[in-house]
Design an enzyme around this catalytic site. Sequence first.
Site, PDB file in Angstrom:
ATOM      1  N   HIS A   1       0.802  -1.227   0.000  1.00  0.00           N
ATOM      2  CA  HIS A   1       0.000   0.000   0.000  1.00  0.00           C
ATOM      3  C   HIS A   1       0.833   1.275   0.000  1.00  0.00           C
ATOM      4  CE1 HIS A   1       0.960   0.072   4.304  1.00  0.00           C
ATOM      5  NE2 HIS A   1       0.653   1.344   4.271  1.00  0.00           N
TER       6      HIS A   1
HETATM    7  C1  UD1 Z   1      -1.999   6.118   5.159  1.00  0.00           C
HETATM    8  C2  UD1 Z   1      -0.715   6.641   5.798  1.00  0.00           C
HETATM    9  C3  UD1 Z   1       0.332   5.541   5.818  1.00  0.00           C
HETATM   10  C4  UD1 Z   1      -0.206   4.304   6.487  1.00  0.00           C
HETATM   11  C5  UD1 Z   1      -1.533   3.889   5.847  1.00  0.00           C
HETATM   12  C6  UD1 Z   1      -2.138   2.763   6.640  1.00  0.00           C
HETATM   13  C7  UD1 Z   1      -0.247   9.034   5.426  1.00  0.00           C
HETATM   14  C8  UD1 Z   1       0.542  10.019   4.659  1.00  0.00           C
HETATM   15  N1  UD1 Z   1      -0.165   7.766   5.010  1.00  0.00           N
HETATM   16  O1  UD1 Z   1      -1.680   5.775   3.822  1.00  0.00           O
HETATM   17  O2  UD1 Z   1       1.454   5.994   6.548  1.00  0.00           O
HETATM   18  O3  UD1 Z   1       0.733   3.274   6.335  1.00  0.00           O
HETATM   19  O4  UD1 Z   1      -2.446   4.995   5.876  1.00  0.00           O
HETATM   20  O5  UD1 Z   1      -3.043   2.041   5.888  1.00  0.00           O
HETATM   21  O6  UD1 Z   1      -0.915   9.386   6.372  1.00  0.00           O
HETATM   22  N2  UD1 Z   1      -8.697   5.305   0.238  1.00  0.00           N
HETATM   23  C9  UD1 Z   1      -9.890   4.648   0.092  1.00  0.00           C
HETATM   24  N3  UD1 Z   1     -10.644   4.443   1.211  1.00  0.00           N
HETATM   25  C10 UD1 Z   1     -10.281   4.855   2.447  1.00  0.00           C
HETATM   26  C11 UD1 Z   1      -9.064   5.534   2.571  1.00  0.00           C
HETATM   27  C12 UD1 Z   1      -8.289   5.752   1.451  1.00  0.00           C
HETATM   28  O7  UD1 Z   1     -10.271   4.252  -0.995  1.00  0.00           O
HETATM   29  O8  UD1 Z   1     -11.030   4.616   3.426  1.00  0.00           O
HETATM   30  C13 UD1 Z   1      -7.870   5.526  -0.969  1.00  0.00           C
HETATM   31  C14 UD1 Z   1      -8.083   6.891  -1.600  1.00  0.00           C
HETATM   32  O9  UD1 Z   1      -7.974   6.757  -2.975  1.00  0.00           O
HETATM   33  C15 UD1 Z   1      -6.908   7.683  -1.075  1.00  0.00           C
HETATM   34  C16 UD1 Z   1      -5.814   6.615  -0.975  1.00  0.00           C
HETATM   35  O10 UD1 Z   1      -6.491   5.434  -0.601  1.00  0.00           O
HETATM   36  O11 UD1 Z   1      -6.543   8.754  -1.896  1.00  0.00           O
HETATM   37  C17 UD1 Z   1      -4.727   6.928   0.011  1.00  0.00           C
HETATM   38  O12 UD1 Z   1      -5.281   7.153   1.320  1.00  0.00           O
HETATM   39  P1  UD1 Z   1      -4.477   7.999   2.408  1.00  0.00           P
HETATM   40  O13 UD1 Z   1      -5.195   7.973   3.693  1.00  0.00           O
HETATM   41  O14 UD1 Z   1      -4.121   9.332   1.853  1.00  0.00           O
HETATM   42  O15 UD1 Z   1      -3.107   7.243   2.530  1.00  0.00           O
HETATM   43  P2  UD1 Z   1      -2.819   5.686   2.735  1.00  0.00           P
HETATM   44  O16 UD1 Z   1      -2.145   5.187   1.505  1.00  0.00           O
HETATM   45  O17 UD1 Z   1      -4.012   4.996   3.231  1.00  0.00           O
HETATM   46  N1  UDP Z   2      -4.218  -5.107   8.636  1.00  0.00           N
HETATM   47  C1  UDP Z   2      -5.505  -5.612   8.707  1.00  0.00           C
HETATM   48  N2  UDP Z   2      -6.113  -5.984   7.546  1.00  0.00           N
HETATM   49  C2  UDP Z   2      -5.525  -5.879   6.331  1.00  0.00           C
HETATM   50  C3  UDP Z   2      -4.200  -5.367   6.278  1.00  0.00           C
HETATM   51  C4  UDP Z   2      -3.586  -4.963   7.442  1.00  0.00           C
HETATM   52  O1  UDP Z   2      -6.066  -5.746   9.794  1.00  0.00           O
HETATM   53  O2  UDP Z   2      -6.148  -6.235   5.322  1.00  0.00           O
HETATM   54  C5  UDP Z   2      -3.554  -4.697   9.871  1.00  0.00           C
HETATM   55  C6  UDP Z   2      -2.223  -5.357  10.101  1.00  0.00           C
HETATM   56  O3  UDP Z   2      -2.383  -6.600  10.744  1.00  0.00           O
HETATM   57  C7  UDP Z   2      -1.476  -4.338  10.946  1.00  0.00           C
HETATM   58  C8  UDP Z   2      -2.029  -3.020  10.444  1.00  0.00           C
HETATM   59  O4  UDP Z   2      -3.243  -3.321   9.775  1.00  0.00           O
HETATM   60  O5  UDP Z   2      -1.805  -4.471  12.317  1.00  0.00           O
HETATM   61  C9  UDP Z   2      -1.042  -2.422   9.500  1.00  0.00           C
HETATM   62  O6  UDP Z   2      -1.635  -1.396   8.806  1.00  0.00           O
HETATM   63  P1  UDP Z   2      -1.115  -0.888   7.387  1.00  0.00           P
HETATM   64  O7  UDP Z   2      -0.368  -1.943   6.712  1.00  0.00           O
HETATM   65  O8  UDP Z   2      -2.303  -0.326   6.701  1.00  0.00           O
HETATM   66  O9  UDP Z   2      -0.209   0.366   7.764  1.00  0.00           O
HETATM   67  P2  UDP Z   2       1.265   0.569   8.326  1.00  0.00           P
HETATM   68  O10 UDP Z   2       1.477  -0.307   9.482  1.00  0.00           O
HETATM   69  O11 UDP Z   2       2.214   0.332   7.195  1.00  0.00           O
HETATM   70  O12 UDP Z   2       1.271   2.027   8.677  1.00  0.00           O
END
Ligand code: UD1
Ligand code: UDP
Length: 387
Positions: free
Chosen positions: A222
């Site tokens: 992601h």
């Molecule tokens: C964010 C965090 C990242 C973390 C991740 C956990 C920042 C800069 N990044 O990344 O550090 O590892 O969360 O999962 O804060 N989207 C959906 N549905 C949702 C949310 C997001 O479809 O409920 C899609 C949208 O297209 C959005 C994209 O995901 O633009 C990115 O979402 P965003 O919250 O900006 O960053 P993450 O990649 O989720």
């Molecule tokens: N996780 C989850 N379901 C998923 C993917 C991740 O419950 O489909 C959990 C995972 O076990 C971990 C946390 O989400 O505890 C990690 O989140 P993510 O990978 O989104 O973000 P990061 O840790 O890189 O910020």
Amino acid sequence: MPEIKLINIVGARPQIIKASAISRAIRKYFSDSITEIIVHTGQHYDKELSDIFFDELEIHKPQYNLNVGSAGHGRQTSLMITGIEEILLKEKPDCVLLYGDTNSTLAGALAASKLHYPVIHIEAGLRSFNKTMPEELNRIMSDHSSTLLFAPTNAAFKNLMAEGFRPENSPPYTISNPKIYLTGDIMYDNTLFFANLAEKKKADFLAKLALKRNNYILVTIHRDSNTDDINMLSNILVTLKDLAVLKNIVLVMPLHPRTIISLKTRLKSLYDDLMSCSHIKIIPPVSFLEMILLEKNCRMIITDSGGVQKESHFFKKPCIVLRKETEWIELVNNGTAKLVGADVENIKKEFLYFMDIHTEFEYPGFYGDGKTSEFILNEILLMFEKE
Ligand code: UD1
Ligand code: UDP
């Protein structure tokens, strides 16, 4: 014991999961002394990235949801700061608790510190030393706005010292005289607590996916650097698919919507190809209990997630990290995590290494005793006792 009001800020999936460890410890040990208010920024809003965790992990519904949603960094973060500031002015908490390194963390740190509310940062001190990552900027700025900083690992604690934080500071602690602690990781608390529950509550989950113990690999992707650069994403997925076919093993991929959007809009023929391949199972994001089962029973984990890297260690699984650097450097030093970036040759090399090796690896206890949340809450209360 003092009585305090604590605002707990969450926004992204991993923060909601982390908040469950803190909420559980408050309910169990500190319900007389800590009143917790959960503020959800709305950074994650899909059911599978948000509501599912409140329901499953028994966290009370947020008192506030800012419903900020997705946007560019500037717009998203500024909407959060504005919303959090209004809540702080209304609630007048004693302190504000933040997790990790997302835009929600940074917004909470800026809103609270500028209004002079003590910021408490859990997962302080983690560094990738790559400032092109939005998370690295968020971490540095959040740490330097904090009053209590809880570093989950030795490496994180040392990073804070290298940035001028002094372990010998004495109370009263303030943003100008912050206190740093070496703790464990609250996600280890969660894993210990939920692992057995996952077995009981989701007994048929693997069977429903037709997965057999030790006979599949779990993959999550992601990170913006992998999903937004379609060359990187395509390199990773084509290589993994070829390796899965070569080794006749299934890859299960609960993919973040960000990755699915990139695949469907920019790599449609690859997406169709993956969907029709019998060695690839792309599924929607799963719940935390389901994720625990996938982690616990897989052969190996391939991920760019920070949380999933650590969980590979909790469940004693080798891990290929689809990044060039990691904040959890002890995993790499231990030889059980390998950094490969999106490099085709590196991915192949480490995949085959972990598939073919028969050595039993050691997985030392890097992440505390499973009681980190209690320790943190106790230290927060002590800060108010000493004031
Ligand atoms: C964010 C965090 C990242 C973390 C991740 C956990 C920042 C800069 N990044 O990344 O550090 O590892 O969360 O999962 O804060 N989207 C959906 N549905 C949702 C949310 C997001 O479809 O409920 C899609 C949208 O297209 C959005 C994209 O995901 O633009 C990115 O979402 P965003 O919250 O900006 O960053 P993450 O990649 O989720
Ligand atoms: N996780 C989850 N379901 C998923 C993917 C991740 O419950 O489909 C959990 C995972 O076990 C971990 C946390 O989400 O505890 C990690 O989140 P993510 O990978 O989104 O973000 P990061 O840790 O890189 O910020």
